[in-house]
Write a protein that holds these residues in place. Structure first.
Motif, short mmCIF file in Angstrom:
data_model
loop_
_atom_site.label_atom_id
_atom_site.label_comp_id
_atom_site.label_asym_id
_atom_site.label_seq_id
_atom_site.Cartn_x
_atom_site.Cartn_y
_atom_site.Cartn_z
N VAL A 1 -0.10 4.33 6.90
CA VAL A 1 -0.19 5.04 5.63
C VAL A 1 -1.04 4.24 4.62
O VAL A 1 -0.98 3.01 4.60
CB VAL A 1 1.23 5.31 5.06
N ASP A 2 -1.81 4.93 3.81
CA ASP A 2 -2.68 4.29 2.82
C ASP A 2 -1.98 4.16 1.47
O ASP A 2 -1.39 5.12 0.97
CB ASP A 2 -3.96 5.10 2.63
N LEU A 3 -2.08 2.96 0.89
CA LEU A 3 -1.66 2.75 -0.49
C LEU A 3 -2.88 2.99 -1.38
O LEU A 3 -3.93 2.40 -1.17
CB LEU A 3 -1.15 1.32 -0.68
N ILE A 4 -2.74 3.89 -2.36
CA ILE A 4 -3.86 4.23 -3.23
C ILE A 4 -3.77 3.50 -4.57
O ILE A 4 -4.74 2.93 -5.05
CB ILE A 4 -3.92 5.75 -3.47
N TYR A 5 -2.60 3.52 -5.18
CA TYR A 5 -2.36 2.82 -6.44
C TYR A 5 -1.00 2.14 -6.40
O TYR A 5 -0.09 2.59 -5.70
CB TYR A 5 -2.33 3.79 -7.64
N ALA A 6 -0.86 1.08 -7.18
CA ALA A 6 0.44 0.50 -7.47
C ALA A 6 0.40 0.08 -8.94
O ALA A 6 -0.58 -0.52 -9.39
CB ALA A 6 0.71 -0.71 -6.58
N PHE A 7 1.43 0.45 -9.69
CA PHE A 7 1.49 0.05 -11.10
C PHE A 7 2.96 -0.04 -11.51
O PHE A 7 3.85 0.31 -10.74
CB PHE A 7 0.71 1.01 -12.00
N GLN A 8 3.19 -0.51 -12.72
CA GLN A 8 4.56 -0.69 -13.17
C GLN A 8 4.68 -0.40 -14.66
O GLN A 8 3.71 -0.46 -15.41
CB GLN A 8 5.03 -2.11 -12.88
N THR A 9 5.90 -0.05 -15.05
CA THR A 9 6.27 0.05 -16.46
C THR A 9 7.33 -1.01 -16.71
O THR A 9 7.62 -1.83 -15.83
CB THR A 9 6.81 1.45 -16.78
N GLY A 10 7.92 -1.01 -17.88
CA GLY A 10 8.92 -2.02 -18.20
C GLY A 10 10.08 -2.05 -17.23
O GLY A 10 10.61 -3.11 -16.92
N GLY A 11 10.49 -0.88 -16.74
CA GLY A 11 11.67 -0.83 -15.90
C GLY A 11 11.48 -0.28 -14.51
O GLY A 11 12.43 -0.21 -13.73
N LYS A 12 10.24 0.13 -14.15
CA LYS A 12 10.04 0.77 -12.85
C LYS A 12 8.77 0.28 -12.16
O LYS A 12 7.81 -0.17 -12.79
CB LYS A 12 9.96 2.29 -13.02
N LEU A 13 8.80 0.39 -10.83
CA LEU A 13 7.63 0.14 -9.99
C LEU A 13 7.18 1.46 -9.39
O LEU A 13 8.01 2.29 -9.02
CB LEU A 13 7.97 -0.83 -8.86
N TYR A 14 5.87 1.65 -9.29
CA TYR A 14 5.31 2.89 -8.76
C TYR A 14 4.34 2.56 -7.63
O TYR A 14 3.44 1.74 -7.79
CB TYR A 14 4.57 3.67 -9.84
N LEU A 15 4.55 3.21 -6.48
CA LEU A 15 3.60 3.14 -5.37
C LEU A 15 3.05 4.55 -5.16
O LEU A 15 3.82 5.49 -4.93
CB LEU A 15 4.27 2.64 -4.10
N ILE A 16 1.74 4.70 -5.23
CA ILE A 16 1.09 5.99 -4.97
C ILE A 16 0.48 5.92 -3.57
O ILE A 16 -0.44 5.14 -3.32
CB ILE A 16 0.00 6.31 -6.01
N LEU A 17 1.04 6.72 -2.66
CA LEU A 17 0.63 6.71 -1.25
C LEU A 17 -0.01 8.03 -0.89
O LEU A 17 0.17 9.04 -1.58
CB LEU A 17 1.86 6.49 -0.37
N GLU A 18 -0.79 8.02 0.19
CA GLU A 18 -1.35 9.29 0.65
C GLU A 18 -0.21 10.23 1.02
O GLU A 18 0.82 9.80 1.56
CB GLU A 18 -2.29 9.07 1.84
N TYR A 19 -0.38 11.50 0.72
CA TYR A 19 0.64 12.49 1.03
C TYR A 19 0.46 12.95 2.47
O TYR A 19 -0.60 13.45 2.83
CB TYR A 19 0.56 13.67 0.08
N LEU A 20 1.49 12.76 3.28
CA LEU A 20 1.44 13.11 4.70
C LEU A 20 2.27 14.36 4.92
O LEU A 20 3.50 14.31 5.04
CB LEU A 20 1.94 11.95 5.55
N SER A 21 1.60 15.50 4.95
CA SER A 21 2.28 16.80 4.92
C SER A 21 2.86 17.22 6.25
O SER A 21 3.58 18.21 6.33
CB SER A 21 1.31 17.88 4.42
N GLY A 22 2.60 16.46 7.34
CA GLY A 22 3.12 16.85 8.65
C GLY A 22 4.58 16.53 8.87
O GLY A 22 5.16 16.97 9.85
N GLY A 23 5.18 15.75 7.97
CA GLY A 23 6.59 15.43 8.09
C GLY A 23 6.87 14.30 9.05
O GLY A 23 5.96 13.67 9.62
#
Length: 482
Positions: A133-155
């Motif tokens: 799986v590809d990681l596209i973005y990673a960022f954070q706010t004061g209280g949270k971590l966010y990982l933006i990954l490619e959407y894999l629609s096949g389940g």
């Protein structure tokens, strides 16, 4: 020569320096000391450049939660949620992604969880492969971590295996061949995967494999180096993890054998009514192979499930090469596998890029809400996540691609900006005894069932690595201590 220093006599020859090309003689009356700026700007041979963040201070794209529109809930765990989102800003606007949201306050309570979260983010940054799986973005706010990954629609492969019951050998061969290449790449990077199972294998829109959930990986493993972390999913754990003798990359080939057995028979090779008995079977039980398996399939399973590590197919130094050369894969062209030329046995029936039909309606029917940041971490706690931010090089190349403009002068535009983050964190040793989701490595749920690729709770499957204290004592009594 004295004291190791050469004495060299240089001839006393005068050196002529021709600086005529460097000399710039200008009389004071040859240039305007008080120029008219407006007149210069309007001149035909002056190129104007708009003042933007990209041209004045080029750097990484500033990305945050506000740049994504929540579309669907794909799963929930003890540490957060995962959403299907659409990017609403930038060059990749309207692209659909999976957004994994983790609460810092929940993660920092446990040092191992913090280490595993960092390890997953770092591995996803470093490892780029057709079947990972590809990681596209990673960022954070004061209280949270966010990982933006490619959407894999096949389940999840898990869901398709549940629907089919068992796979034909040709079908299993297709999935195994793509998984083998993913493991080979990880091992080549010094990474042990350690949690191979159907829930951690997603399919893309074309039906090809993508390994997810790198929260239990171990980095920086060289040949001969062993690690001792007790982690994974019991039914797929190699004996050497259970006995705490120390383990290396060979554990992934045991898990591949257990996965192959699961695909061809409908269940992992060693299962029982409780964890203690399951562990006893893994350590001492007889491997029962159904008679309908071909000779090649039976031989491959046997060789992958060798309890003696040095005898296991895939043991050093051959690693993946020995597995790829087995007769079960005699009809496989590995170059064709890598280039995704093989025709997937299952092609998801999808109506659009944001189709969620392959995921549990228990989640997709919920209203997507990213709850407000209520907890505030101390400055020292927030330093733990320093360096978390990431933008995929492919995104940066697109953002800083030279713009085609109608220039008034023949100047060349600059080269695209590239940026790479080199952060690397060594995961902590210890027992990771909570279940986690494949798309959401590290998102734990406190029940007794594993979370699936997006956090779906599978109540009809026995895979679990969640232990309470009584069960941990029960397991300890079943496993020889070293």
């Amino acid at each position: 020569m004295a004291n190791g220093v050469f004495d060299i006599e240089l001839p006393d020859v005068p050196v002529e320096v021709d600086d005529s090309d460097d000399a710039l003689e200008i009389e004071e009356d040859q240039y305007d000391q008080n120029p008219n700026i407006n007149e210069i700007v309007e001149s035909a041979d002056i190129e104007t450049v708009p003042l933007t963040e990209q041209t004045v201070n080029p750097g990484q794209e500033k990305t945050g939660p506000q740049d994504f529109e929540l579309r669907k809930v794909l799963g929930k765990g003890g540490y957060g949620k995962v959403f299907q989102v659409k990017k609403i800003t930038g060059k990749d606007a309207n692209t659909v992604f999976a957004m994994k949201v983790l609460r810092k306050a929940s993660i920092v309570r446990n040092q191992k969880d913090t280490a595993h979260t960092k390890a997953e983010r770092n591995i996803l940054e470093e490892v780029k492969h057709p079947f990972i799986v590809d990681l596209i973005y990673a960022f954070q706010t004061g209280g949270k971590l966010y990982l933006i990954l490619e959407y894999l629609s096949g389940g999840e492969l898990f869901m398709h295996l549940e629907r089919e019951g068992i796979f034909l050998e040709d079908t299993a061969c297709f999935y195994l061949s793509e998984i083998i290449l993913a493991l080979e790449h990880l091992h080549g990077q010094g990474i042990i995967y350690r949690d191979l199972k159907p829930e951690n294998i997603l399919l893309d829109a074309q039906g090809h494999v993508k390994l997810t959930d790198f929260g239990l990986c171990k980095e920086h493993i060289r040949e001969g180096i062993l690690t001792h972390t007790f982690c994974g999913t019991i039914e797929y754990m190699a004996p050497e993890i259970l006995t705490r003798h120390g383990h290396g990359k060979e554990v992934d080939w045991w898990s591949l054998g257990a996965l192959m057995y699961d695909m061809l028979t409908g269940a992992p090779p060693f299962t029982a009514e409780n964890r203690k008995k399951t562990i006893e079977k893994i350590l001492k039980g007889k491997l029962n192979l159904p008679p309908y398996l071909t000779a090649d399939a039976r031989d491959l399973v046997r060789k992958l499930l060798k309890r003696q590590v040095s005898s296991r197919l895939g043991a050093p130094p051959e690693d993946a090469l020995a597995v790829k050369q087995h007769q079960f894969f005699k009809h496989i062209s590995w170059d064709d596998v890598l280039s995704r030329k093989l025709d997937p046995p299952f092609k998801p029936s999808l109506t659009s890029d944001d189709d969620v039909s392959q995921f549990d309606t228990k989640f997709t029917k919920q209203t997507p809400v990213d709850s407000p940041d209520e907890s505030t971490l101390s400055e020292s706690a927030n330093l733990i996540f320093q360096g978390f931010t990431y933008i995929a090089p492919s995104v940066l190349e697109e953002i800083y691609k030279p713009q085609i403009v109608k220039a008034r002068s023949p100047r060349k535009t600059g080269t695209p900006f590239r940026h790479h983050f080199g952060l690397s964190i060594e995961p902590a040793h210890g027992h990771n005894l909570e279940p986690h989701c494949s798309y959401l490595g590290g998102m734990h749920h406190m029940g007794h069932h594993n979370l699936g690729a997006f956090g779906a709770q599978h109540t009809n499957h026995s895979h679990t690595n969640n232990f309470n204290n009584d069960e941990m004592m029960e397991i300890s009594s079943a496993v020889p201590q070293v």
